[in-house]
Design a protein around this motif. Structure first.
Motif, short mmCIF file in Angstrom:
data_model
loop_
_atom_site.label_atom_id
_atom_site.label_comp_id
_atom_site.label_asym_id
_atom_site.label_seq_id
_atom_site.Cartn_x
_atom_site.Cartn_y
_atom_site.Cartn_z
N MET A 95 0.84 -1.20 0.00
CA MET A 95 0.00 0.00 0.00
C MET A 95 0.88 1.25 0.00
O MET A 95 1.93 1.27 0.62
N ASP A 96 0.46 2.30 -0.72
CA ASP A 96 1.23 3.56 -0.72
C ASP A 96 1.02 4.30 0.60
O ASP A 96 0.01 4.11 1.27
N ALA A 97 1.94 5.19 0.90
CA ALA A 97 1.88 5.90 2.18
C ALA A 97 0.97 7.12 2.14
O ALA A 97 0.68 7.71 3.17
N ASP A 98 0.52 7.50 0.94
CA ASP A 98 -0.12 8.82 0.83
C ASP A 98 -1.64 8.80 0.89
O ASP A 98 -2.28 9.77 0.51
N MET A 99 -2.23 7.68 1.35
CA MET A 99 -3.69 7.54 1.46
C MET A 99 -4.38 7.48 0.10
O MET A 99 -5.59 7.58 0.03
N GLN A 100 -3.60 7.29 -0.99
CA GLN A 100 -4.26 7.13 -2.28
C GLN A 100 -4.82 5.73 -2.40
O GLN A 100 -5.64 5.46 -3.27
N ASP A 101 -4.34 4.83 -1.54
CA ASP A 101 -4.88 3.47 -1.48
C ASP A 101 -5.68 3.39 -0.19
O ASP A 101 -5.11 3.28 0.89
N GLU A 202 -6.85 11.88 -4.08
CA GLU A 202 -5.59 12.60 -4.18
C GLU A 202 -4.75 12.40 -2.93
O GLU A 202 -5.26 12.09 -1.86
N ARG A 203 -3.46 12.55 -3.09
CA ARG A 203 -2.51 12.49 -2.01
C ARG A 203 -2.95 13.38 -0.85
O ARG A 203 -3.36 14.51 -1.08
N VAL A 204 -2.85 12.91 0.42
CA VAL A 204 -3.26 13.78 1.53
C VAL A 204 -2.29 14.93 1.74
O VAL A 204 -2.69 16.03 2.09
MG MG Z 1 0.67 8.60 -4.57
#
Ligand code: MG
Ligand code: UDP
Length: 318
Positions: A95-101, A202-204
């Motif tokens: 999972m990506d770190a940016d809350m896009q997932d 979108e990225r947080v």
């Molecule tokens: Mg991202």
């Protein structure tokens, strides 16, 4: 009976702004399925900000957190690989770190693997809302090309966000190529995959780590790693050109013998030489791409080097 464990692998590169959001989000979601144990594997891909310190702080106060800090930036694919190699769970998620997932999908993923006859649950975005138009266009075209010319089926908008069973994770780890393209690898190992769809988020915070050139290189890797079609194109082009120039030579000889025409037209000659030279260089470039990949693979260098971790039995270089 021992609880089943869910491993959540998160590659992080300069994610000091997003870690404070993603960590509590995952913890809250995992609390809704207390019948499962979980571990969060934070892989610090050589970040230059406070990411590493933040990971240590989280690990100190929460035993679910394991962190692995690379000795330098090895790239997202290496970070995912390190996480997979070190995950101990029965179900493993990247999972990506940016809350896009969205972490909210985790319970549903666990449920599918547990109750339905699937080995992995993958996700894809159905929209690319909020993404620059030009980037969407290139991404779409890339997926079209790669689906045509490679024998693995990679869905458009597929994310690296997926949960896999232990068996599938082990198969993915077994593909130990250096030049990794996870989306292709996931498709290549096969198994039964269920697709969940969600709207683009979108990225947080923070910024995307992908520049246009990085994405271009990534897509070239994707194509050359899973297809030999570019090599075939260059040899077909060579054959075609040889055939036509053979015809042209016969034509010129016949014209000279029968009509005694003087050979004229050096400008056209120059054009043809340049054209053929260009095509030859192009084809050599394609061969070079594959050759350099082979060169990097035969060196058998480790995918990553871990400088610091709180897991004693970690695979430090693999
Ligand atoms: Mg991202
Ligand atoms: N990432 C990484 N190493 C890199 C670049 C990115 O580990 O060299 C991680 C990053 O921290 C994030 C994920 O890969 O968790 C996806 O990156 P990003 O959000 O920048 O990509 P995008 O969503 O724009 O494709």
């Amino acid at each position: 009976m021992k609880k089943k464990c869910v491993s959540i692998v998160i590659p992080c590169y300069n994610e000091q702004e997003t870690l404070p959001t993603i960590y509590p989000a995952i913890t809250d979601v995992m609390k809704t399925i207390p019948e499962y144990d979980y571990e969060i594997l934070l892989v610090d891909d050589g970040s230059k900000d406070r990411t590493n310190e933040m990971m240590k702080e989280l690990a100190a106060k929460d035993e679910h957190v394991r962190y692995f800090s690379f000795s330098r930036n090895f790239g997202k694919e290496a970070a995912i690989y390190a996480g997979l190699c070190n995950a101990k769970g029965d179900f493993v998620t990247t999972m990506d770190a940016d809350m896009q997932d969205p972490p909210a999908l985790l319970p549903e993923m666990v449920r599918v693997l547990e109750e339905e006859d699937f080995d992995s649950v993958a996700t894809r975005r159905v929209s690319r809302k909020g993404e620059p138009v030009i980037r969407s266009f290139f991404s779409r075209s890339f997926y079209k090309v790669i689906r045509k010319i490679s024998d693995v089926d990679i869905a458009d908008g597929a994310r690296d966000y997926r949960m896999m069973t232990r068996e599938m994770t082990d198969s993915v780890i077994a593909l130990s190529e250096n030049n990794r393209f996870s989306k292709g690898i996931f498709a290549w190992v096969g198994y039964k995959t269920k697709w969940l769809e969600f709207e683009n988020v979108e990225r947080v915070a923070g910024e995307t780590k992908w520049s246009f050139w990085k994405l271009l290189k990534y897509s070239m890797d994707g194509i050359t790693n899973f297809s030999n079609v570019p090599l075939m194109i260059s040899s077909y082009m060579g054959m075609l050109l040889t055939f036509f120039s053979f015809l042209a030579i016969i034509f010129i000889i016949v014209r000279k013998l029968i009509f005694d025409d003087p050979v004229s037209g050096w400008p056209s000659l120059v054009c043809i030489i340049t054209l053929i030279g260009g095509i030859q260089l192009f084809c050599m470039g394609i061969m070079g791409q594959y050759l350099s990949k082979t060169y990097m693979e035969v060196k058998r260098r480790p995918h990553y080097i871990i400088r610091e971790t709180n897991s004693e039995d970690a695979e430090r270089n693999k």
